[in-house]
Design a protein around this motif. Sequence first.
Motif, PDB file in Angstrom:
ATOM      1  N   UNK A 114       1.046  -1.065  -0.361  1.00 52.99           N
ATOM      2  CA  UNK A 114       0.330   0.553   0.240  1.00 52.99           C
ATOM      3  C   UNK A 114       0.840   1.450  -0.018  1.00 52.99           C
ATOM      4  N   UNK A 115       2.197   1.044   0.575  1.00 52.41           N
ATOM      5  CA  UNK A 115       2.922   2.410   0.786  1.00 52.41           C
ATOM      6  C   UNK A 115       3.307   3.413  -0.208  1.00 52.41           C
ATOM      7  N   UNK A 116       4.259   2.254  -1.061  1.00 57.13           N
ATOM      8  CA  UNK A 116       4.284   2.353  -2.879  1.00 57.13           C
ATOM      9  C   UNK A 116       3.300   2.576  -3.414  1.00 57.13           C
ATOM     10  N   UNK A 117       1.664   1.842  -3.511  1.00 50.73           N
ATOM     11  CA  UNK A 117       0.746   2.659  -3.921  1.00 50.73           C
ATOM     12  C   UNK A 117       0.332   4.092  -3.440  1.00 50.73           C
ATOM     13  N   UNK A 118       0.581   4.419  -2.590  1.00 54.36           N
ATOM     14  CA  UNK A 118       0.294   5.570  -2.127  1.00 54.36           C
ATOM     15  C   UNK A 118       0.537   7.500  -2.963  1.00 54.36           C
ATOM     16  N   UNK A 119       1.080   7.419  -3.617  1.00 56.00           N
ATOM     17  CA  UNK A 119       1.596   8.373  -4.810  1.00 56.00           C
ATOM     18  C   UNK A 119       0.497   8.581  -5.476  1.00 56.00           C
ATOM     19  N   UNK A 120      -0.123   7.677  -6.253  1.00 55.91           N
ATOM     20  CA  UNK A 120      -0.807   7.373  -6.724  1.00 55.91           C
ATOM     21  C   UNK A 120      -1.925   7.443  -6.635  1.00 55.91           C
ATOM     22  N   UNK A 121      -2.331   7.040  -5.184  1.00 53.86           N
ATOM     23  CA  UNK A 121      -3.971   7.548  -4.873  1.00 53.86           C
ATOM     24  C   UNK A 121      -3.737   9.040  -4.549  1.00 53.86           C
ATOM     25  N   UNK A 122      -2.376   9.594  -3.249  1.00 49.43           N
ATOM     26  CA  UNK A 122      -3.039  10.686  -2.658  1.00 49.43           C
ATOM     27  C   UNK A 122      -2.988  12.076  -4.498  1.00 49.43           C
ATOM     28  N   UNK A 123      -2.569  11.836  -5.341  1.00 50.95           N
ATOM     29  CA  UNK A 123      -2.386  12.267  -6.170  1.00 50.95           C
ATOM     30  C   UNK A 123      -3.475  12.515  -7.447  1.00 50.95           C
ATOM     31  N   UNK A 124      -4.069  10.982  -7.468  1.00 50.84           N
ATOM     32  CA  UNK A 124      -5.439  11.075  -8.049  1.00 50.84           C
ATOM     33  C   UNK A 124      -6.433  12.392  -7.387  1.00 50.84           C
ATOM     34  N   UNK A 125      -6.343  12.133  -6.027  1.00 54.39           N
ATOM     35  CA  UNK A 125      -7.632  12.863  -4.852  1.00 54.39           C
ATOM     36  C   UNK A 125      -7.066  14.165  -5.350  1.00 54.39           C
ATOM     37  N   UNK A 126      -5.779  15.166  -5.233  1.00 50.65           N
ATOM     38  CA  UNK A 126      -5.318  15.998  -4.634  1.00 50.65           C
ATOM     39  C   UNK A 126      -5.657  16.382  -6.311  1.00 50.65           C
ATOM     40  N   UNK A 127      -5.502  15.727  -7.311  1.00 52.91           N
ATOM     41  CA  UNK A 127      -6.165  16.182  -8.283  1.00 52.91           C
ATOM     42  C   UNK A 127      -7.701  16.855  -8.602  1.00 52.91           C
ATOM     43  N   UNK A 128      -8.373  15.629  -8.027  1.00 50.03           N
ATOM     44  CA  UNK A 128      -9.448  15.727  -8.647  1.00 50.03           C
ATOM     45  C   UNK A 128      -9.904  17.244  -7.378  1.00 50.03           C
ATOM     46  N   UNK A 129      -9.712  17.772  -5.891  1.00 50.21           N
ATOM     47  CA  UNK A 129      -9.106  18.536  -4.629  1.00 50.21           C
ATOM     48  C   UNK A 129      -9.017  19.750  -6.405  1.00 50.21           C
ATOM     49  N   UNK A 130      -8.287  19.702  -6.569  1.00 54.06           N
ATOM     50  CA  UNK A 130      -7.627  21.007  -7.189  1.00 54.06           C
ATOM     51  C   UNK A 130      -8.651  21.694  -8.202  1.00 54.06           C
ATOM     52  N   UNK A 131      -8.866  20.443  -9.348  1.00 55.75           N
ATOM     53  CA  UNK A 131     -10.039  20.923 -10.302  1.00 55.75           C
ATOM     54  C   UNK A 131     -11.618  20.974  -9.671  1.00 55.75           C
ATOM     55  N   UNK A 132     -12.144  20.478  -8.743  1.00 57.97           N
ATOM     56  CA  UNK A 132     -13.150  20.886  -8.121  1.00 57.97           C
ATOM     57  C   UNK A 132     -13.838  21.681  -7.316  1.00 57.97           C
ATOM     58  N   UNK A 133     -12.321  22.302  -6.700  1.00 63.02           N
ATOM     59  CA  UNK A 133     -12.548  23.753  -6.320  1.00 63.02           C
ATOM     60  C   UNK A 133     -12.274  25.063  -7.155  1.00 63.02           C
ATOM     61  N   UNK A 134     -11.357  25.337  -8.146  1.00 64.49           N
ATOM     62  CA  UNK A 134     -11.009  26.311  -8.469  1.00 64.49           C
ATOM     63  C   UNK A 134     -12.767  26.416  -9.554  1.00 64.49           C
ATOM     64  N   UNK A 135     -12.967  25.697  -9.982  1.00 67.13           N
ATOM     65  CA  UNK A 135     -13.528  25.416 -11.735  1.00 67.13           C
ATOM     66  C   UNK A 135     -14.884  25.404 -10.713  1.00 67.13           C
ATOM     67  N   UNK A 136     -15.521  25.599  -9.849  1.00 71.13           N
ATOM     68  CA  UNK A 136     -17.003  25.141  -9.242  1.00 71.13           C
ATOM     69  C   UNK A 136     -17.776  26.386 -10.058  1.00 71.13           C
ATOM     70  N   UNK A 137     -18.840  25.383 -10.430  1.00 66.77           N
ATOM     71  CA  UNK A 137     -19.841  26.503 -11.051  1.00 66.77           C
ATOM     72  C   UNK A 137     -20.350  27.222 -10.055  1.00 66.77           C
ATOM     73  N   UNK A 138     -21.152  28.310 -10.844  1.00 70.56           N
ATOM     74  CA  UNK A 138     -22.165  28.983  -9.663  1.00 70.56           C
ATOM     75  C   UNK A 138     -23.355  28.934 -10.419  1.00 70.56           C
ATOM     76  N   UNK A 139     -24.590  27.997 -10.204  1.00 70.97           N
ATOM     77  CA  UNK A 139     -25.616  27.389 -10.843  1.00 70.97           C
ATOM     78  C   UNK A 139     -26.554  26.982  -9.147  1.00 70.97           C
TER      79      UNK A 139
END
Length: 451
Positions: A382-407
């Motif tokens: 699991x530790x070796x897979x950690x970079x992949x797991x955290x990288x995917x979650x971090x990218x989702x955080x950035x995309x959703x937080x920066x470009x959240x629509x005003x609807x």
Amino acid sequence: MAVRIGARSTTGWKATVSVAMSNYIESGSIIAIATSLSLWQAQFHVGDLEVGLLASLSANAFGAAAGAIIGGPLCDRYGRKFIYTYDLLLYMLGILLAVFAGSYGMLLVGFILTGIAVGAGVPASWTYIAEQAPADKRAAHVGTAQLAWSIGPMVGFALAIAAAPLGLLGSRLIFAHLFVVAAVVWWLRRGLPESAIWKDERAATGTANFFHGITQLFSRRRNLTAMLFLFGVYALWNTVAGQAGIFQPRVYSATGVTSVTEQYGLQILVWGCTVAATYFGFMRYGDRVSRRLLFALGAVLAIVAWAVLIYAPANLGTLLFFAITWGVSSGIGAQAFYGLWTSELFATRYRASAQGVLFLAARVMVGLLSIWFPLLLSDIGLRALGGLILGLLAMSFLVGTIWAPRTQGRTLEAIEAERYGTVTTVTGTVRTADERAVREAEQRRRAEADR
């Protein structure tokens, strides 16, 4: 009487709940598979690669992806009710094959059919719920689908603990309970009306061909940017969540928790927290507070939860912290906002097709990793897979937080008019500059639905 759009009636909530049960059935299927994989593996004497195929071709990945890309366009062509009426018949067939599976091949076919049915049904349910919901309570109604999705694993893992002494027979009984739920939901849905927004748009524009929604999606820049945004929000997060959904017991085993009962108990805690966060967080506040901040909170909690599980010492405190934090993050996180934003950012004429394309992309990513995840977990840990797991979650955080629509708080017609320049209704084409006309068209549509 038709369900009144925007009405605060029990009829509207009954429609929401019955359609949202697609999500219970989907997550229930994933957990039924997750809790039975080792038993099927022992029964049919197959290796980790065959186990990966069962996971990747099921409701958790490729099977659902295939169903979504078929079901989305069909939903836009023939209506929302067409899909959520007939998809459960295919689902029940697949479940029966799993219940009575006597070979690996029979089991695999059952999982594939179940996945296709789930893939067709879930986008249709999210679309229908959003179209039927009042503008000022859309998050609350869409959150019901997330709530049902979260209850499925909580119930599934509890049943797995109760049925554990029965071995494989217990797993077959868990699949059988999903058949019963699907049959009841299918019966309840028979009396529901078609989406009034879809009927209105179809009356004004006529019948489109099967590929109309898909071609329109990829021919307009506004649609492409929305799909890229939603892919970043959901598909990246779901690649991690998809592995957690079906392989989390193996992840716990990699941290030293080998008791099946303890593994399932941790998962019940995860999903109990998700249920609570969905109801008290997303459904209560998704229409009232900043969605950008609410999404960001859920995304940060997800990153923290996995970082602690991967890198902190493996003990009871670490596991409890992960279960609670990951559960809460999932209740107010990417999947709930994906269901909401996907319904808001696309025009009625290809709203379900967009759901299908995005669901396809998300489940393909899950499927590709699912084939190899058990092997990677065993070989590198699991530790070796950690970079992949955290990288995917971090990218989702950035995309959703920066470009959240005003609807927030706006009707689907008003959002469509603003994004596309016009909105087509049975009473005519309304331009975005005239918000009053949009509101009047919405009122006329509601009055027509009430009659």
